[in-house]
Design an enzyme around this catalytic site. Structure first.
Site, PDB file in Angstrom:
ATOM      1  N   GLY A  54      64.763  83.400  51.520  1.00 29.83           N
ATOM      2  CA  GLY A  54      63.456  84.042  51.834  1.00 29.83           C
ATOM      3  C   GLY A  54      62.188  83.907  51.245  1.00 29.83           C
ATOM      4  CB  CYS A  81      67.142  79.849  48.229  1.00 31.99           C
ATOM      5  SG  CYS A  81      65.312  79.501  48.000  1.00 31.99           S
ATOM      6  CE1 TYR A  82      63.334  87.502  46.973  1.00 30.50           C
ATOM      7  CE2 TYR A  82      64.963  88.072  48.527  1.00 30.50           C
ATOM      8  CZ  TYR A  82      63.759  88.552  47.788  1.00 30.50           C
ATOM      9  OH  TYR A  82      63.660  89.831  47.498  1.00 30.50           O
ATOM     10  CG  HIS A 168      67.863  76.178  51.519  1.00 32.56           C
ATOM     11  ND1 HIS A 168      68.191  77.197  51.873  1.00 32.56           N
ATOM     12  CD2 HIS A 168      66.486  76.065  50.716  1.00 32.56           C
ATOM     13  CE1 HIS A 168      66.786  78.013  51.647  1.00 32.56           C
ATOM     14  NE2 HIS A 168      65.924  77.264  50.920  1.00 32.56           N
ATOM     15  CD  GLU A 170      70.751  77.149  54.085  1.00 41.09           C
ATOM     16  OE1 GLU A 170      71.341  76.805  53.214  1.00 41.09           O
ATOM     17  OE2 GLU A 170      69.435  77.927  53.949  1.00 41.09           O
ATOM     18  CB  SER A 222      66.969  85.597  86.338  1.00 44.85           C
ATOM     19  OG  SER A 222      67.723  84.715  85.162  1.00 44.85           O
ATOM     20  N   GLY A 223      69.965  84.977  87.530  1.00 46.56           N
ATOM     21  CA  GLY A 223      70.357  83.714  88.146  1.00 46.56           C
ATOM     22  C   GLY A 223      70.446  82.607  86.955  1.00 46.56           C
ATOM     23  N   GLY A 224      69.784  82.925  86.002  1.00 48.61           N
ATOM     24  CA  GLY A 224      69.589  81.997  85.019  1.00 48.61           C
ATOM     25  C   GLY A 224      71.163  82.181  83.987  1.00 48.61           C
ATOM     26  CG  ASP A 226      70.346  82.989  78.248  1.00 52.18           C
ATOM     27  OD1 ASP A 226      71.628  82.157  78.064  1.00 52.18           O
ATOM     28  OD2 ASP A 226      69.303  82.902  77.666  1.00 52.18           O
ATOM     29  CB  SER A 227      70.450  87.447  83.372  1.00 51.10           C
ATOM     30  OG  SER A 227      70.279  86.501  84.455  1.00 51.10           O
ATOM     31  CB  SER A 228      74.704  84.145  85.167  1.00 46.50           C
ATOM     32  OG  SER A 228      73.630  83.955  86.082  1.00 46.50           O
ATOM     33  CE  LYS A 368      70.575  78.658  77.513  1.00 47.32           C
ATOM     34  NZ  LYS A 368      69.724  79.751  77.980  1.00 47.32           N
TER      35      LYS A 368
END
Ligand code: XMP
Length: 512
Positions: A54, A81-82, A168, A170, A222-224, A226-228, A368
């Site tokens: 952070g 780190c932090y 780090h 990662e 929306s048909g996209g 994520d919403s689907s 995603k």
């Protein structure tokens, strides 16, 4: 229930990356606010805790701090780190204030055998980005690796399984960083990699049922992707209690509305309300050419139409949204004011407050590609799960200049040809986006014996990983030629097709 590793977020830009890495081991990792009560973590069955990096200094007045109860949960803790400075500060070591941040690579030398460094080479390149540094170890700790600048680049307290890393693990630039993280979660925390999408779907469906009970949910579809996916998942959980609202704004691609009605209405048998608002949108957009004004009008009109549909539905308790993990604000602001961690990217205006709706965001822990896997899991077809991104304002930002029914029609027909050919040649799913843009420019052509004076269509076909940068896709000539020939021959009003060969930056993907 899957084994969970909690990543407490202290505001590092890499917090998401940590969570991402762990999920690659099929270990379920969840990002929590830095001050999540230890009791909550215990109740959720957390197997191990990672304190992220952070931007703060532990000495800052409002420095974000964890609930120190986490050190008594009996689970391993890894501070990065932090995070290592927090271990030093809170467990009675000594942290030295520094006015300069150390950035970049250094060489780490492993000095002691430790389960954290199992299989790690004696010397590796690591990536640093830190301000303050650990100057004296807390009681019970020992140093296990050092860099030129720090004798305490990696530390451990083997009895309680507390570990700290100044660098780090990662980030890509740290050699064997993934192996170090794997050692922590699999070796030290004892996770077995039991996280599967099927299991995740099942437990999320269960959680939605518990949360919603017998109440009602609405969702803007929306048909996209994520919403689907959110719709399909919530449908699996509560079926009839969900109503999806699809707004036809008149700016959709050819046959898009029919496809949504068929899939969600006919196949999934969902309660689907289609708001027919094309005339309203086009009316308000008449004569508007400025891209930002277009967006504003469309955004405001959407909220208005959506709200009035919701009011017609009557008693509703939850508003479901397809918010995914990258939509969640990445970092706690410097100075440790972690006010709101969630940004609502679907702008449904003040609807939740006005109608006292609770928010339901079943995808907000997923990346995603995970949303896509989940979509496949809940039975959505490839054409939905792997569809290309489509902007909220739809074709409005692809008709340059004024939006008229005629211009929209030309664009829609040309775009349908492009999509059809991209799919036929098996390129549609290989590129990031492929679409047509209508240019309000007329040029001269000849068709048969006749002189024409018609519009221009631009082809925008790009490759990208995250839409932040993009390159124009180099498709086979024959394919581009076929698309161009078909558009000019089949779409009345077009006599010229051009190919956009600009990359982003400095251009953008969309033209408006
Ligand atoms: P640009 O044009 O900025 O686009 O390179 C990056 C990505 O964002 C999409 N995009 C939008 N999505 N509303 C959206 O929901 C918008 O107003 C909007 N503008 C651009 C674009 O399609 C690309 O994937």
């Amino acid at each position: 229930m899957a084994q969970v590793i909690a990543v407490l977020d202290f505001g590092s830009q890499y917090t998401q990356v940590i969570a991402r890495r762990l999920r690659e081991f099929e270990v379920y990792s969840k990002v929590y606010r830095y001050d999540t009560p230890a009791e909550q973590l215990r109740a959720e069955g957390v197997r191990g805790i990672i304190l992220s990096g952070g931007p703060s200094s532990v000495f800052a007045e409002k420095a974000p701090r964890p609930d120190t109860g986490i050190f008594d949960l009996g689970v391993p803790v890894l501070g990065i780190c932090y995070g290592i400075q927090l271990l030093g500060h809170l467990l009675d070591g000594k942290v030295e204030k520094s006015h300069e941040r150390e950035y970049g690579r250094s060489e780490l030398t492993v000095r002691e055998a430790s389960p954290l460094f199992e299989g790690i080479r004696p010397r590796i390149q690591v990536w640093n980005s830190h301000g303050d540094r650990l100057a004296a170890l807390p009681p019970g700790f020992r140093a296990i690796a050092a860099t030129q600048n720090s004798s305490f680049a990696a530390i451990e307290e083997p009895t309680r399984n507390f570990y700290g890393l100044q660098f780090h693990p990662e980030v890509f630039h740290t050699e064997q960083g993934t192996d170090i993280l794997r050692n922590f979660v699999m070796g030290i925390c004892g996770c077995t990699g039991d996280w599967t999408m099927a299991g995740y779907a099942e437990s999320t469906i269960e959680r939605i049922r518990e949360t919603v009970g017998d109440r009602r949910v609405i969702l803007g579809l929306s048909g996209g992707v994520d919403s689907s996916v959110a719709a399909a998942l919530i449908d699996k959980a509560i079926g009839e209690q969900l109503t999806c609202v699809f707004v036809d704004n008149g700016l959709l691609r050819k046959k898009e509305r029919a496809a949504v009605e068929k899939l969600f209405g006919d196949n999934f048998h969902m309660n689907l309300v289609v708001a027919e608002a094309a005339d309203l949108f086009l009316d308000r957009l008449r004569g508007v050419t400025d891209p930002e004004r277009k967006r504003k009008i469309i955004g405001n009109t959407f909220v208005e139409v959506f709200e009035s549909e919701v009011e017609k539905i009557g008693e509703v308790d939850f508003l479901a949204q397809g918010t995914i993990y990258p939509d969640v604000i990445e970092s706690v602001p410097i100075g440790g004011n972690p006010a709101a961690l969630i940004k609502s990217h679907h702008n449904v205006g003040g609807l939740p407050e006005r109608m006292k709706l609770k928010i339901l965001e079943p995808l907000n822990q997923l990346f995603k590609d995970e949303v896509r896997r989940l979509g496949e899991e809940v039975g959505l077809p490839r054409s939905v799960v792997w569809r290309q991104p489509f902007p909220g304002p739809g074709l409005a930002v692809r008709v340059i200049g004024e939006i008229t029914p005629e211009n929209l029609h030309i664009l829609r027909e040309a775009d349908a040809i492009l999509i059809e050919e991209m799919k036929a040649a098996d390129f549609y799913y290989k590129v990031w986006q492929s679409f047509c843009v209508f240019l309000p420019v007329r040029t001269v052509g000849v068709m048969g014996d006749e002189r024409t004076y018609d519009y221009v269509i631009a082809l925008r076909i790009v490759e990208s990983i995250d839409a932040m940068t993009a390159d124009w896709a180099q498709l086979p000539h024959e394919l581009v030629q076929k698309i161009s020939t078909r558009i000019i021959n089949e779409v009345a009003g077009v006599n010229r097709v051009v190919l956009d060969v600009s990359s982003k930056p400095p251009s953008t993907i969309e033209w408006e």
